[in-house]
Design a protein around this motif. Structure first.
Motif, mmCIF file in Angstrom:
data_model
loop_
_atom_site.group_PDB
_atom_site.id
_atom_site.type_symbol
_atom_site.label_atom_id
_atom_site.label_comp_id
_atom_site.label_asym_id
_atom_site.label_seq_id
_atom_site.Cartn_x
_atom_site.Cartn_y
_atom_site.Cartn_z
ATOM 1 N N VAL A 160 -0.462 14.193 -10.172
ATOM 2 C CA VAL A 160 -0.326 15.596 -10.590
ATOM 3 C C VAL A 160 -1.180 15.836 -11.831
ATOM 4 N N LYS A 161 -1.095 14.930 -12.810
ATOM 5 C CA LYS A 161 -1.882 15.079 -14.041
ATOM 6 C C LYS A 161 -3.378 15.025 -13.763
ATOM 7 N N ILE B 218 -8.181 5.927 -7.611
ATOM 8 C CA ILE B 218 -8.116 4.667 -8.362
ATOM 9 C C ILE B 218 -8.187 4.944 -9.859
ATOM 10 N N HIS B 219 -9.090 5.817 -10.269
ATOM 11 C CA HIS B 219 -9.200 6.151 -11.692
ATOM 12 C C HIS B 219 -7.946 6.851 -12.206
ATOM 13 N N ALA B 220 -7.319 7.667 -11.380
ATOM 14 C CA ALA B 220 -6.093 8.354 -11.800
ATOM 15 C C ALA B 220 -4.980 7.351 -12.095
ATOM 16 N N TYR C 7 -6.410 -4.527 -7.467
ATOM 17 C CA TYR C 7 -5.830 -3.284 -7.946
ATOM 18 C C TYR C 7 -4.316 -3.425 -7.933
ATOM 19 N N SER C 8 -3.669 -2.630 -8.739
ATOM 20 C CA SER C 8 -2.211 -2.693 -8.842
ATOM 21 C C SER C 8 -1.551 -2.133 -7.580
ATOM 22 N N LYS C 9 -0.275 -2.465 -7.436
ATOM 23 C CA LYS C 9 0.506 -1.913 -6.320
ATOM 24 C C LYS C 9 0.574 -0.396 -6.428
ATOM 25 N N ALA C 10 0.571 0.102 -7.660
ATOM 26 C CA ALA C 10 0.618 1.554 -7.856
ATOM 27 C C ALA C 10 -0.586 2.224 -7.199
ATOM 28 N N THR C 11 -1.744 1.620 -7.308
ATOM 29 C CA THR C 11 -2.946 2.171 -6.660
ATOM 30 C C THR C 11 -2.790 2.133 -5.152
ATOM 31 N N ASN C 12 -2.256 1.056 -4.645
ATOM 32 C CA ASN C 12 -2.003 0.941 -3.209
ATOM 33 C C ASN C 12 -1.089 2.076 -2.735
ATOM 34 N N TYR C 13 0.002 2.287 -3.453
ATOM 35 C CA TYR C 13 0.938 3.357 -3.085
ATOM 36 C C TYR C 13 0.295 4.735 -3.228
ATOM 37 N N LEU D 288 7.778 5.552 -7.282
ATOM 38 C CA LEU D 288 6.784 6.432 -6.686
ATOM 39 C C LEU D 288 6.638 7.724 -7.486
ATOM 40 N N SER D 289 7.716 8.209 -8.074
ATOM 41 C CA SER D 289 7.651 9.420 -8.898
ATOM 42 C C SER D 289 6.686 9.254 -10.063
ATOM 43 N N LYS D 290 6.665 8.078 -10.653
ATOM 44 C CA LYS D 290 5.745 7.813 -11.765
ATOM 45 C C LYS D 290 4.295 7.852 -11.289
ATOM 46 N N ILE D 291 4.055 7.362 -10.113
ATOM 47 C CA ILE D 291 2.710 7.384 -9.524
ATOM 48 C C ILE D 291 2.319 8.824 -9.207
ATOM 49 N N LEU D 292 3.242 9.560 -8.623
ATOM 50 C CA LEU D 292 2.983 10.959 -8.274
ATOM 51 C C LEU D 292 2.702 11.792 -9.518
ATOM 52 N N THR D 293 3.375 11.482 -10.609
ATOM 53 C CA THR D 293 3.127 12.188 -11.870
ATOM 54 C C THR D 293 1.681 12.007 -12.317
ATOM 55 N N LYS D 294 1.152 10.795 -12.164
ATOM 56 C CA LYS D 294 -0.250 10.546 -12.518
ATOM 57 C C LYS D 294 -1.189 11.346 -11.623
#
Length: 133
Positions: free
Chosen positions: A50-51, A80-82, A3-9, A42-48
């Motif tokens: 939120v969506k 993970i799906h988000a 999984y990507s680092k974004a999923t980890n975060y 992290l803001s980009k991850i948080l946006t996902k």
């Protein structure tokens, strides 16, 4: 499979929000410092998230992020799906279709993994953390 680092975060952020303050607003700077990651990233991850309707954001000087109602139902798979989307991890490059025996094995394994991740909630982990604290 990785999984990507974004999923980890995203997973760590959700656990942090659940374990320490499900109803309290926490700023992106504090969340980013906790994980040693750029607040912009992290803001980009948080946006996902939120969506995906898992967290809510409030802007302004006292703004931040917090979990949405019914957060106890959020599973690892939901998060993970988000972040990663819902596409299959394996795609037969030979275009054999569903009759491809290799694809059948991999899809069956993926289905079992998703079932396990669907049964693991952030709330379950948050309870374990608070028991340790």
């Amino acid at each position: 499979m990785k999984y990507s680092k974004a999923t980890n975060y995203a997973l760590h952020t959700m656990l942090f929000l659940a374990a320490l303050s499900p109803d309290k607003l926490i700023g992106v700077q504090q969340l980013a410092e906790r994980q040693s990651v750029s607040p912009t990233y992290l803001s980009k991850i948080l946006t996902k998230l939120v969506k995906a309707d898992m967290i809510e954001s409030t802007s302004g000087a006292n703004g931040g992020y917090r979990l949405k109602r019914n957060w106890e139902q959020i599973s690892f798979l939901d998060i993970i799906h988000a972040i990663e989307g819902t596409a299959s991890l394996f795609d037969c490059s030979l275009n054999h279709g569903p009759e491809c025996l290799i694809q059948q094995v991999v899809v069956e394994a993926e289905t079992k993994m998703e079932e396990h991740l669907r049964n693991q909630t952030i709330a379950d982990l948050a309870k374990k953390i608070t028991q340790v604290l």
